[in-house]
Scaffold this active site. Structure first.
Site, PDB file in Angstrom:
ATOM      1  N   GLU A  58      51.048  90.547  55.712  1.00  0.00           N
ATOM      2  CA  GLU A  58      52.061  90.290  56.736  1.00  0.00           C
ATOM      3  C   GLU A  58      51.795  91.128  57.981  1.00  0.00           C
ATOM      4  OE1 GLU A  58      55.954  92.543  56.470  1.00  0.00           O
ATOM      5  OE2 GLU A  58      55.549  92.288  54.324  1.00  0.00           O
ATOM      6  N   CYS A 118      55.874  90.534  51.560  1.00  0.00           N
ATOM      7  CA  CYS A 118      55.025  91.189  50.549  1.00  0.00           C
ATOM      8  C   CYS A 118      54.521  90.241  49.468  1.00  0.00           C
ATOM      9  CB  CYS A 118      55.792  92.337  49.895  1.00  0.00           C
ATOM     10  SG  CYS A 118      56.423  93.559  51.058  1.00  0.00           S
ATOM     11  N   HIS A 139      56.358  95.135  42.163  1.00  0.00           N
ATOM     12  CA  HIS A 139      56.233  95.417  43.595  1.00  0.00           C
ATOM     13  C   HIS A 139      57.058  96.665  43.879  1.00  0.00           C
ATOM     14  CE1 HIS A 139      56.287  95.207  47.883  1.00  0.00           C
ATOM     15  NE2 HIS A 139      57.592  94.995  47.911  1.00  0.00           N
TER      16      HIS A 139
END
Length: 468
Positions: free
Chosen positions: A85, A119, A250
């Protein structure tokens, strides 16, 4: 092309910058309460870069490092997909810049481009690569997934949750980390928890409380989706955290990872409330997974306590890189997988559950099993006989030694470097980065200049061989 099997990760490595700031020292500099960054966030150190490195230079370094360490033939790659990103060009993909490495070896036949969703981009790139190898379009070559980011925040409470790193994965058949086919729980919705509408700035707009709620809600939804598929395939087995040896998340910061594993234990309780080991959770049976459950401190306290022992054995081994380097956004969950391989010696036949989350939002819960058997039947395909055990991968990556060889920078210097980076990002026109090359390690790509056409030019810092 003959259909193949045992598709997954054959090799994995990470590039992280040489510079880092210590979270305890940053806490003192920011004049915040004791333990806010180290205990409240669960972080130890944080990687960062100045204006000499960007997402292209880091991705190129990560790819070249992987290809060199494993002696991979550039012609053996048939797909290269990037998940990030960190946008430095609204048209030109990061993948197109990485192509310069492959053009040098005469390979311009590589499918795949960049994937963008906060993400989650790396996970989508991974899924695309797995499905390419499963499909009739596969030409027998490996896929390369490159995923990571430079996470930076403006001065304030969010800044210590930054980080930097790019993970590269070699995807193919007869893999060491074999993905479970048909087992994937996915949840997506439209929400504004974290977004970057100002293209003149690297800094995001963040609603911290909403983002945590979205993360946990997505985890709940993915749990149920995965459970449904798991139990449809495994008729006699009920899905729970007991089904897995390890879990990777994550990781925006480590404390959220702890809460997330505790949340999965809470979901296990809701599916089996009569299990005696969950008796302390019975008062919360009717709370279910409603909005109030995300802000119930008593529930948090009990689930964290109940899950602590399992967290230490099942999750903590995967948290090394996230605690040391911070949040690499798209690379975060995959740095967790590499941490696990680097921290645990005996992983053969172990089952690993993975949760990937990207704001906005997109999330998936998926899994893989580990096969370290070097004597497996490898007549599946012509030249795809690459095989490394998880111990091999850990040794080749050598992350613990590399982490110890980094350069610690003072909070004052860290702030100065980020100020320079912010000003540089806002500039339009030809320019030469002003940050020192002293912090760039040998063999690393860096931004040499941006010319009058706004084309970025990169160089690799020479490796000086010592002669007797």
């Amino acid at each position: 092309m003959k259909k193949t099997k045992d598709i997954g990760i054959c090799a994995i490595d990470i590039y992280f910058p040489q510079t880092y700031v210590n979270q305890s020292e940053l806490k003192k500099y920011d004049k915040v309460s004791n333990g806010k960054y180290t205990i409240g966030l669960g972080q130890t150190n944080m990687s960062f870069v100045g204006d000499r490195e960007d997402i292209v230079s880091m991705a190129m370094t990560s790819v070249k490092m992987m290809m060199s360490k494993y002696s991979i033939d550039y012609q053996s790659i048939g797909r290269l997909e990037v998940g990030t990103e960190t946008i430095i060009d609204k048209s030109k993909s990061v993948k197109s810049s990485i192509m310069s490495l492959f053009q040098e070896y005469g390979n311009t036949s590589l499918e795949g481009v960049d994937t963008l969703n906060a993400c989650y981009g790396g996970t989508n790139a991974l899924f695309n690569s797995l499905q390419w190898i499963e499909s009739s379009y596969w030409d027998g070559r490996y896929a390369l997934v490159v995923t990571g980011d430079i996470a930076v925040y403006s001065k304030g409470a969010a800044r210590p949750t930054g980080g930097a790193g790019v993970v590269t994965m070699l995807i193919g058949p007869n893999a060491t980390l074999i993905f479970d086919q048909s087992l994937r729980g996915t949840h997506m919705e439209n929400v504004n928890d974290f977004y970057k509408p100002d293209l003149s700035s690297e800094y995001p707009y963040v609603d911290g409380k909403l983002s945590i709620e979205c993360y946990l809600r997505a985890l709940d939804k993915c749990y149920l989706e995965y459970k449904k598929k798991f139990e449809s395939i495994n008729d006699d087995n009920k899905f729970s955290m007991d089904s897995f040896d390890y879990v990777c998340f994550h990781s925006p910061y480590n404390r959220l990872v702890q809460k997330s594993y505790a949340r999965l234990i809470y979901n296990d309780f809701l599916q089996n409330p009569n299990n005696p080991k969950y008796q302390d959770l019975l008062p919360f049976k009717d709370l279910s997974t409603g909005k109030d459950s995300y802000i119930n401190s008593k529930l948090d306290q009990i689930t964290l306590k109940l899950s602590l022992d399992d967290f230490k054995t099942k999750v903590n081994p995967s948290t090394l890189l996230s605690k040391e380097c911070g949040n690499s956004y798209c690379g975060s969950v995959y740095s967790g997988i590499l941490s696990l391989l680097s921290n645990v010696n005996d992983l053969n036949n172990k089952k690993v559950l993975v949760f990937s989350y990207g704001s906005g939002l997109a999330a998936s819960l998926f899994s893989f099993r580990i096969n370290n058997n070097k004597n497996r039947n490898n007549n599946n395909n012509n030249n795809n006989c690459f095989f490394k055990t998880t111990n091999d991968i850990g040794k080749i990556s050598n992350i613990k030694e590399r982490l110890s060889n980094r350069v610690k920078v003072s909070p004052e210097e860290f702030t100065r470097i980020l100020d320079i980076r912010e000003k540089s990002h806002q500039m339009v026109g030809a320019r030469t980065p002003i940050d020192t090359l002293d912090y760039i390690s040998a063999g690393t790509f860096y931004l040499e200049k941006i010319d009058e056409k706004l084309i970025r030019h990169y160089k690799s810092k020479p490796i000086i061989s010592s002669k007797l």
